[in-house]
Design an enzyme around this catalytic site. Structure first.
Site, mmCIF file in Angstrom:
data_model
loop_
_atom_site.group_PDB
_atom_site.id
_atom_site.type_symbol
_atom_site.label_atom_id
_atom_site.label_comp_id
_atom_site.label_asym_id
_atom_site.label_seq_id
_atom_site.Cartn_x
_atom_site.Cartn_y
_atom_site.Cartn_z
ATOM 1 N N SER A 18 0.852 -1.182 0.000
ATOM 2 C CA SER A 18 0.000 0.000 0.000
ATOM 3 C C SER A 18 0.888 1.232 0.000
ATOM 4 C CB SER A 18 -0.895 0.007 1.252
ATOM 5 O OG SER A 18 -1.494 1.279 1.430
ATOM 6 N N LYS B 47 -0.144 -3.215 5.427
ATOM 7 C CA LYS B 47 -1.103 -4.018 4.670
ATOM 8 C C LYS B 47 -0.410 -5.003 3.734
ATOM 9 C CE LYS B 47 -4.913 -2.539 3.052
ATOM 10 N NZ LYS B 47 -5.841 -1.843 2.129
ATOM 11 N N ASN C 32 -2.110 -6.686 0.649
ATOM 12 C CA ASN C 32 -3.333 -6.808 -0.135
ATOM 13 C C ASN C 32 -3.320 -8.066 -1.010
ATOM 14 O OD1 ASN C 32 -4.414 -4.287 0.765
ATOM 15 N ND2 ASN C 32 -3.027 -3.236 -0.636
ATOM 16 N N ARG D 78 -20.357 -7.829 -46.392
ATOM 17 C CA ARG D 78 -19.207 -7.357 -45.611
ATOM 18 C C ARG D 78 -19.737 -6.324 -44.618
ATOM 19 N NH1 ARG D 78 -14.417 -7.493 -48.621
ATOM 20 N NH2 ARG D 78 -13.311 -6.656 -46.815
#
Length: 484
Positions: free
Chosen positions: A283, A289, A291, A323
């Site tokens: 982080s 943290k 994550n 087309r």
């Protein structure tokens, strides 16, 4: 303009098979293979094929310049074709006359996009094989690891992490037939208006010119490792839709795994943990943290894929005449991005499942925190028929009332249930005693067909593994870890 995936973190794992260089190479290979097919059919001299391939090296071309000039004709085939003819002319002037004869730009563009997906299917299958092997290992190793099953976000009944992993695995197994289609993607042939007129004209005066033109397309498909479709698909876009749907199904199956990991790795649950790697999960503001970034990226991809498939569906529904006018062009970036993200997701999933840490102690602690009421279904099924009605309440209602009263108190519920069923007899005449009721309150005793269901998935996995091991480069199964 440069697109290096700045807004698609992790998607670079699919770049080598889907970036502009890969698309450019596919376009060149398609043109070179067409010359080779003509050579094999006796239309072009034998040396033309080798010269065509020698001139078809993407690194010899300026992709950015081709992209800018593509605006003039609305597709990159036209400017690339001019460059390719010029380069081939330097190598073998005679071979130039066989370039693109009988084709139209849509034949080349459609076939090149199928070739890009076909080539990306190799690493995709490899990494999904790693993921399946890792999940099979988790399912077997944790068939007795009890945890709370959750329905509508709430604890429901006991289950095992092995069965959860087997369910993840089954979701990927269900895709195997669809993924096999990526080995049979079709070339696009038809010429200017889908009639093969220019290809037929390569065999002037031949009574079987139409069949020979079709055989030429078949040779082309073999040169590229693709298949010959049963019809011209210039405006019948099912091959693109089927390809996109298969890729999106992979993304959603991997997203389901990611969702479970994201939930169970929340600190307050702590039942799973992603593998750690240098610089991953950090982080910018909160250094404490870690994550679950692999799962986050997998979920990102799962959320993105449906919109890309919707673009393909919209384009297909707006194809017209012989087309398409714009609808065809709208497919290219959607199919390419979907392929890129799916390949990246398969790599993320392989890494996630190979290093997933299972917190067995936390799983059991979280289940126990639910209290004995998590076994209400089992308690009611076993005791309701044995408890007589009283006071206007049925036996089932009386049992349910006791469970509600002692929902979080296992000793209290044990005592209350023994008292409620005093004097009752089980089938066979045995008394409803404390030992019997205590058994009803053991989560490990109410796992249904846990082992059988896991074994069925693993047997299916073993069959697939045997089939993969018969092919060169079959992936080996990674190891998994558990923590108490």
């Amino acid at each position: 303009m440069t697109d290096v995936g700045l807004l698609s973190p992790g998607a670079h794992r699919g770049d080598g098979h889907t970036d502009d260089t890969a698309v450019l190479q596919a376009l060149l290979d398609v043109e070179a293979a067409w010359v080779a097919a003509q050579s094999g059919a006796g239309l072009a001299p034998p040396g033309a094929a080798a010269s065509a391939r020698a001139a078809a090296r993407a690194e010899d071309y300026d992709a950015a310049d081709v992209a800018r000039r593509a605006e003039g004709g609305g597709n990159p085939v036209i400017p690339l074709l001019a460059d390719y003819r010029r380069r081939l002319g330097d190598l073998d002037p005679e071979a130039v006359r066989w370039v693109h004869r009988g084709l139209t730009s849509q034949d080349v563009m459609d076939t090149a996009m199928m070739l890009v997906v076909h080539r990306a299917a190799g690493p995709l299958a490899r990494d999904l094989g790693h993921t399946r092997d890792a999940l099979a290992g988790l399912a077997d190793a944790h068939r007795g690891t009890v945890l709370a099953a959750r329905t509508l976000t709430q604890h429901a009944l006991p289950t095992t992490f092995g069965l959860k992993a087997a369910s993840w695995l089954a979701g990927l197994q269900d895709l195997e037939d669809d993924l096999a289609e990526l080995d049979r993607l079709p070339v696009s042939y038809g010429g200017a208006v889908g009639s093969l007129a220019a290809s037929v004209a390569l065999f002037p005066g031949a009574p079987d010119a139409a069949e020979r033109a079709l055989d030429l397309a078949r040779r082309w498909a073999r040169e590229l490792g693709l298949s010959l479709p049963p019809h011209v698909w210039h405006t019948a876009r099912r091959p693109v839709l089927r390809t996109g749907e298969t890729l999106a199904a992979v993304c959603s199956s991997l997203g389901r795994i990611a969702n479970d990991v994201l939930l169970l790795s929340r600190p307050e649950l702590g039942e799973l943990r992603e593998p750690a790697a240098e610089g991953r999960g950090v982080s910018s503001a909160m250094p404490q943290k870690q994550n679950p970034v692999l799962s986050v990226l997998l979920k990102r991809t799962a959320l993105t894929a449906p919109q890309l498939v919707a673009q393909l569906q919209l384009a297909a529904s707006l194809s017209l005449d012989e087309r398409p006018d714009g609808a065809w062009h709208a497919e290219w970036p959607a199919l390419r991005e979907l392929t890129r993200l799916t390949v990246a997701a398969s790599s993320h999933a392989a890494e996630l499942t190979a290093g997933l840490t299972v917190g067995t102690t936390r799983m059991r602690a979280n289940l126990d925190a639910s209290g004995p009421a998590v076994l209400a279904e089992r308690i009611s099924a076993a005791l309701a028929p044995l408890v007589p009605a009283a006071g206007g309440s049925s036996g089932a209602q009386r049992v349910q009332a006791v469970v509600r009263e002692h929902a979080t108190d296992r000793p209290g519920l044990l005592t209350a249930l023994v008292r409620l069923a005093a004097g009752a007899e089980r089938p066979g005449g045995a008394a409803v005693d404390e030992e019997f009721v205590a058994g009803l309150l053991d989560p490990a005793g109410y796992l249904g067909a846990n082992d059988l269901l896991i074994d069925r998935v693993l047997e299916r996995s073993k069959r697939s593994e045997n089939e993969r091991s018969a092919s060169p480069g079959a992936p080996a199964g990674p190891t998994t870890r558990s923590t108490a």
